[in-house]
Design an enzyme around this catalytic site. Sequence first.
Site, PDB file in Angstrom:
ATOM      1  N   HIS A  53     -32.135  -8.850  21.799  1.00  0.00           N
ATOM      2  CA  HIS A  53     -31.920  -9.708  22.965  1.00  0.00           C
ATOM      3  C   HIS A  53     -31.475 -11.105  22.527  1.00  0.00           C
ATOM      4  O   HIS A  53     -30.588 -11.713  23.148  1.00  0.00           O
ATOM      5  CB  HIS A  53     -33.221  -9.777  23.763  1.00  0.00           C
ATOM      6  CG  HIS A  53     -33.129 -10.575  25.026  1.00  0.00           C
ATOM      7  ND1 HIS A  53     -34.231 -11.174  25.602  1.00  0.00           N
ATOM      8  CD2 HIS A  53     -32.089 -10.891  25.820  1.00  0.00           C
ATOM      9  CE1 HIS A  53     -33.863 -11.808  26.689  1.00  0.00           C
ATOM     10  NE2 HIS A  53     -32.557 -11.660  26.854  1.00  0.00           N
ATOM     11  N   GLU A  56     -27.821 -11.108  21.584  1.00  0.00           N
ATOM     12  CA  GLU A  56     -26.985 -11.110  22.795  1.00  0.00           C
ATOM     13  C   GLU A  56     -26.766 -12.544  23.294  1.00  0.00           C
ATOM     14  O   GLU A  56     -25.651 -12.940  23.636  1.00  0.00           O
ATOM     15  CB  GLU A  56     -27.646 -10.255  23.873  1.00  0.00           C
ATOM     16  CG  GLU A  56     -27.010 -10.336  25.252  1.00  0.00           C
ATOM     17  CD  GLU A  56     -28.016 -10.430  26.376  1.00  0.00           C
ATOM     18  OE1 GLU A  56     -27.979 -11.425  27.135  1.00  0.00           O
ATOM     19  OE2 GLU A  56     -28.853  -9.506  26.488  1.00  0.00           O
ATOM     20  N   HIS A  57     -27.843 -13.340  23.303  1.00  0.00           N
ATOM     21  CA  HIS A  57     -27.733 -14.737  23.725  1.00  0.00           C
ATOM     22  C   HIS A  57     -26.864 -15.532  22.762  1.00  0.00           C
ATOM     23  O   HIS A  57     -25.994 -16.322  23.187  1.00  0.00           O
ATOM     24  CB  HIS A  57     -29.122 -15.379  23.784  1.00  0.00           C
ATOM     25  CG  HIS A  57     -29.847 -15.168  25.070  1.00  0.00           C
ATOM     26  ND1 HIS A  57     -30.195 -16.198  25.902  1.00  0.00           N
ATOM     27  CD2 HIS A  57     -30.286 -14.035  25.675  1.00  0.00           C
ATOM     28  CE1 HIS A  57     -30.823 -15.720  26.961  1.00  0.00           C
ATOM     29  NE2 HIS A  57     -30.900 -14.403  26.846  1.00  0.00           N
ATOM     30  N   GLU A 134     -36.980 -18.108  29.335  1.00  0.00           N
ATOM     31  CA  GLU A 134     -36.754 -16.837  30.026  1.00  0.00           C
ATOM     32  C   GLU A 134     -37.995 -15.955  29.945  1.00  0.00           C
ATOM     33  O   GLU A 134     -38.381 -15.299  30.925  1.00  0.00           O
ATOM     34  CB  GLU A 134     -35.561 -16.110  29.418  1.00  0.00           C
ATOM     35  CG  GLU A 134     -35.245 -14.784  30.092  1.00  0.00           C
ATOM     36  CD  GLU A 134     -34.081 -14.058  29.460  1.00  0.00           C
ATOM     37  OE1 GLU A 134     -33.841 -12.891  29.827  1.00  0.00           O
ATOM     38  OE2 GLU A 134     -33.402 -14.644  28.591  1.00  0.00           O
TER      39      GLU A 134
END
Length: 813
Positions: A53, A56-57, A134
């Site tokens: 994840h 991806e950022h 997040e």
Amino acid sequence: MAAQLAFPSQRFALANGLRATIVHAPDDSRAAVLLRVAAGSHDEPAAFPGLAHFLEHLLFLGGECFSDEQRLMPFVQACGGRLNASTQARSTDFFFELPSAHLEQGLERLLDMLAHPCLDEAGQLREREVLEAEYRARAGDLDTLCDAALARGLTPGHPLADFHAGNRASLAVEQAGFQQALGDFHRRHYQAGQLSLTLLGPQSPAELRRLAERFAMGLPGGAPQARSVPPALSPLRGEGLRLRLPAGPPRLWLAFALDEQPPALEAAVDFFSWLIRDEAPGALLAQLCERGWLDEMRVRLPYQHAGQALLVLDFTLADERAATRERVEAALFDWLAFMAAASWRELLAEYAGQAARRLVELAPLERVREWQRATAGVDEQGIAALFAQLQPQRLIRLSGDDRVAGEWVESAGFGVWLEREPARPPVSRTGDWRFGVADGAGVAASSPVGAEVMLPWLPGPEERGALFLRWRLADAGRASFFALQRALRPVAGAARKRGVELRFTAQGMDWQLTLQGDADALPDVLAATASVLREPVSSACAQGLRLSLAERRRQAGELPIRQLLYALPDSLALGGSLHHTEREATAERIVAGWRQARWDGLLVGLSAERRRVVGQWLSTVPGISQPAGLPPPPLPAGAHRHDLALAGDEHAVLLFCPLADRSAAGEATWRLLARCFEEPFYRRLRSEMQLGYAVFSGFRQVGGLPGLLFAVQSPWASAEQLLGHVDAFLDDSRLLATAPLDDLRRALSSSLEAPVRFPERAEHAWQLHQAGRPHDWPGRLREALAGLTRDDLLAAHQALLASAGGRWMLTSA
């Protein structure tokens, strides 16, 4: 049986291993891209949860050739497009939509960030704080809490029970071992053999293929990586679970652990969702809502890999009683038994037709994301395999409300309050189930005798139509709206089966009805809708107040920034006051409200004969028609602030500045001003200041009122601090001195072109009507835009700072 698709497509593999699909959509003015990596959070090294994840950022920070304002994200935003990414258990998706003329430039930037990412440690440290924000926001997200709780019901050792979201503690950016693992993961999975690309646009198939081949040339080659076989989901632990909800109405989740499913499982689940969410009279959802047990249901597939899956049925209940949960579960299993014995052939044929129509109606971004599933096809064997495993022994039963006490436990990296309840024998129930309605149901016998009501009309295809109606009511009450919305659900279900989508919504002082779809069926759907609006059934009226309160509870469970967005239209329409009178809904009160209601509308498409029939049925619509249209609600001048008492630890602010100068030149200037602010606002507050995960701005229309919107949510800063940061950003005139006006002007002008697809064109026309604009308004904006100077922007900026059009602030108290 595959849906009969309206778009020619090709699938092929390129020499370096990239698998590509091209979809020719000649009627679209925009193009869309989906890039899928065959690796996700369950493929990351166990030592660094969240690494997939996090990568991806990081990729959105840019690459060697395109950095800062030239990166994919600001480029797509400046074009008026959309983009996002998603990391799942065994895959990661990157997807965007933009004007078709910019597709090649978008692909160049996507390739650069994937193949040559900028992974400097300083950027990683900044982005880790974004991921931490997040993570904190997701800790209150209901789907996240549900999935974490469901993981407690699986057999120990499955990766679904592990932490994969990533946060400050799990992403050891400063360690050499982490940097080595990050680089290894990128080299292993971000190569052609692990990637699949889908391109959708109006370009010719030959041009789309050329773009795919050029994209592939820049990727490192490679082979598909061997994928580990996950451990079994079962045996399940057997007990039921109760989850404490932070807010919102009571819920029931019935999750089925599946295995040995065929490859086209997603397509089979889509078909199952179509069946179970049918709202036509006699269907499961229609009966449960009519009995007052249920308000809504969703079907989710949060995990699937190698034949395994977790299928979740999410029921929003009418009350917290155990008896209600038992009735819903009993009705579900009775319905499953009924449907398992049904003949699938005719249902599959009907589903294929509706799925094909739906795919045509989707915007390019949503269509490209669903393409592989929609074209996979589903057959009777796949459906049978799915239904065969929807049995009580494969069930994890989870329910929740805000009254559950429970014990705090950590699951999948998130804290949840859980208590266990013993497994109970199922309650038997026999229902009179049907799927859909008989042929001809809901068809009007003849047109009414009343005088034809003429609406503003715009040409479109004769075989399709769109009807928009808007009522303005003085004080009808929220309960009356929800009673009517409930009463219309069976009509909407029957309409959907005839190719017409029906929506009934509320915003501020207005209620809105949208009918869009098949020209032959649309007049009949209007007739049935008008009948229900005039005389709602008593069972729906009896639920109106409860439904209104349930919607308040549902919104209270959303992120603070979403709650402020929900409240903004009411704040504008009611002059800053968000007080609503909550009264019981009765047929008499609804009828009395209609007597004072004024309404206007817009008709798009249809033949002259169909428009005549629609006009006759419009004479039966309640309220007083306003041929000249309803004006936007007047706004009091000056600054207005409303503080909402919201639960939770995070704070959010929303600033809306209505347009001061409603001329074409005035609006064009503010639209360009919004484009100048959009990327710097996001970069400064989210990336540089690391205030939080939810940060956005742009030109928006709210309740018919255009203006500039700024929004930010933060786990660290107070509402006052957030307002201070927004104001400090707006006070910085240096942004306009360096903004690339020519590039932004070209992108904005392109985004103002009239949509090609009928659904978007009709919706766009309705937005113009609500704002009191003529249908040629986009052309006037483009003409005005061509003559704008930097001095015009600076003057508009001063008007914004002076609150010339007003200033509306909503904050979480």
